[in-house]
Design an enzyme around this catalytic site. Structure first.
Site, PDB file in Angstrom:
ATOM      1  NE  ARG A  23     -19.493 -51.987  67.127  1.00  0.00           N
ATOM      2  CZ  ARG A  23     -18.985 -51.938  68.125  1.00  0.00           C
ATOM      3  NH1 ARG A  23     -18.526 -52.768  68.071  1.00  0.00           N
ATOM      4  NH2 ARG A  23     -20.084 -51.534  69.506  1.00  0.00           N
ATOM      5  CE  LYS A  44      -9.552 -48.475  64.820  1.00  0.00           C
ATOM      6  NZ  LYS A  44      -8.766 -48.490  63.543  1.00  0.00           N
ATOM      7  CG  ASP A 144      -9.372 -51.390  55.768  1.00  0.00           C
ATOM      8  OD1 ASP A 144      -9.553 -51.596  54.211  1.00  0.00           O
ATOM      9  OD2 ASP A 144      -9.757 -51.247  56.398  1.00  0.00           O
TER      10      ASP A 144
END
Length: 535
Positions: A23, A44, A144
């Protein structure tokens, strides 16, 4: 409709979700079976912030944007980018179906086995730079990049960039820009922090921070609070870790605060390939003009008193960082807060002021700042034009043995033969310095010989590693190891030891500390090596 069983669901009529793999901030990842093609996949599940404040039309627009961006990522084809097989919607929730990678993340590897060496960091960097060039050419930003989003396939060690879950198609407005901070602050570029802009250069900054983490085990921007992290990224000196020495020009080029001056992906990849091919520290491209941090700095005159504008600018950064830390839990955009600081700088960010060093100082770690007076045998002085200033919580010690360096306040000098120690109360932390004549083979050979004798000189010696590096342009070697301490009461300890030649002398600086205090030890070590100067 999905089929509900014993923790099993089938979505889109073909993907059976079987067990949760992990997660993250952008969803849950499931191990699943594609029942149509009979293959294992990763699925996902993307959460959407749909609540009573959103109309049906607004919720639909959010889902559409998420699906559109996911489909853009699905068009990318590159051996180091996760393969997206399908993008589906089930019960008004988006799902991304990806290849299943058998292997953990780079973060898992660092946690289990420690940092990687420069050659492996270069291999990982080359793969990621190649992947980013493909994504950026397609107009897709990752936003990210961090060790947790880099997978290492078991058996092949294939490097795979994953979790484009917050990726942005250039020019599009995304769900993730509506309020809360997006990404991982320790790996987020300063221009994103300041709200100035987000482009391919921001991903490259993140990669520079990732390389530092891979080499040292910790991001150079890690601090104890969100406000501290933001201040470190936007304002503090940038000090790459000593382990980055072999590829320091690449790391510095990627961690350039001015995005217009940041090393681009093609040049960074070329430099890393040159390092892997030759084993020599790569050279910056011919057209690259170093900033002030990349050239020797002359003795600095006494700085003038800060002007009103200087005080306002510094205060603005500090206040912004504190505001972000205070407001993060309320979902206020970090970028918006920093963008509005003072309102007078037009969104500009300061250029990095990293010194001529390959050493990292983790200024966050709660360094002791005891104000105890040093012993009479230990001379402390404030910084002058002949040696660097001491960070907060440290003092510059001018040692009679012919050198100066910054040591934590409260550390006292205790010479032992040819070695000089600066020790904390109770000798919990021991900072040692030795100056000798150069030895055959140079620093690397010296450290390797010392490591070979490690079990004889350090009871319970294990996990020893010697790495070739540089310090201020001089060949150096880093020796790192763990041992049992000199007594049961003392307990296990960890040691960082750097050796280098300079000015016809060989210098050896090391720090030893309990294994539970390695973070403080690493900071003391980095600051000592960074500020060390011959007198």
């Amino acid at each position: 409709m999905g089929t509900e069983g014993e923790n099993v669901r089938v979505i889109a009529g073909r993907y059976r979700l079987e067990s949760r793999l992990g997660r993250g901030g952008m969803g849950v990842v499931w191990r699943a079976t594609d029942e149509l093609l009979g293959r294992q996949v990763a699925v996902k599940e993307i959460p959407l912030d749909i609540d009573d404040a959103l109309s049906v039309d607004e919720a639909r627009r959010q889902r559409d944007r998420t699906l559109r961006e996911a489909r853009a990522v699905a068009q990318l084809r590159h051996p180091h980018i996760i393969v997206v097989h399908d993008v589906v919607e089930h019960d008004e929730r988006p799902y991304i179906v990806m290849e299943l990678i058998d292997g953990g993340s780079l973060a898992d590897r660092i946690s289990a086995r420690g940092p990687v060496d420069a050659a492996e960091a270069a291999r990982i960097g080359i793969a990621l730079l190649s992947a980013l060039r493909t994504a950026h050419e397609a107009g897709v930003l990752h936003r990210d990049i961090k060790p947790a989003n880099v997978l290492l396939e078991s058996g092949s060690d294939r490097v795979v960039l994953t979790d484009f879950g917050i990726a942005q198609v250039a020019g599009a407005t995304t769900l993730t820009e509506t309020g809360s901070f997006v990404g991982s602050p320790e790996y987020t570029a300063p221009e994103r922090m300041s709200g100035a802009r987000t482009g391919p250069e921001s991903d490259l900054w993140s990669l520079g921070a990732l390389l530092c983490t891979a080499l040292s085990g910790e991001s150079p921007f890690r601090r104890d609070s969100l406000g501290g992290i933001l201040h470190a990224v936007v304002f503090d000196e940038i000090r790459p870790p000593v382990q980055a020495g072999p590829i320091l020009p690449v790391v510095r080029g990627l961690l350039e605060r001015d995005p217009d001056r940041r090393l681009d992906a093609a040049e960074a990849e070329r430099m890393l390939r040159a390092f892997r091919d030759t084993g020599r520290s790569p050279q910056l491209p011919p057209g690259y003009t170093p900033t002030q941090r990349d050239v020797p700095r002359p003795p600095a005159p006494t700085p003038p008193a800060p002007t009103v504008e200087t005080r306002r600018s510094t205060r603005g950064v500090l206040v912004a960082a504190l505001l972000v830390a205070a407001m993060a839990g309320a979902g206020v955009s970090a970028a918006a807060l920093l963008m509005n600081r003072d309102g007078a700088d037009g969104g500009r960010t300061p250029t990095s002021s990293a010194p001529e060093t390959s050493v990292s100082a983790s200024a966050s770690s709660g360094t002791p700042s005891a104000s105890s007076t040093p012993s009479a045998s230990d001379t402390a002085s404030s910084a002058t034009a002949t040696h660097p200033s001491a960070p907060s919580g440290y003092r510059v010690a001018d040692d009679p043995a012919g050198f100066s360096l910054a040591v934590p306040e409260g550390f006292t000098r205790k010479p032992q033969g040819e070695r000089v120690f600066y020790m904390s109360s109770g000798e919990t932390f021991r900072l040692g310095i030795k100056v000798t004549e150069p030895e055959a083979g140079g620093p690397l050979a010296v450290m390797r010989r010392a490591a070979a004798k490690g079990p004889d000189s350090n009871p319970g010696y294990h996990d020893g590693k010697v790495t070739a590096t540089t310090r201020h342009g001089h060949d150096a070697a880093l020796w790192e190891f763990t041992w049992n301490g000199f007594s049961t009461a003392e307990g296990p300890r960890h040691t960082y030891d750097l050796c280098w030649e300079e000015g016809g002398q060989m210098y050896d600086v090391w720090v030893s500390a309990p294994v539970g205090k390695v973070r403080e030890a690493k900071e003391y070590f980095d600051v000592a090596v960074d500020t060390f100067a011959r007198t």
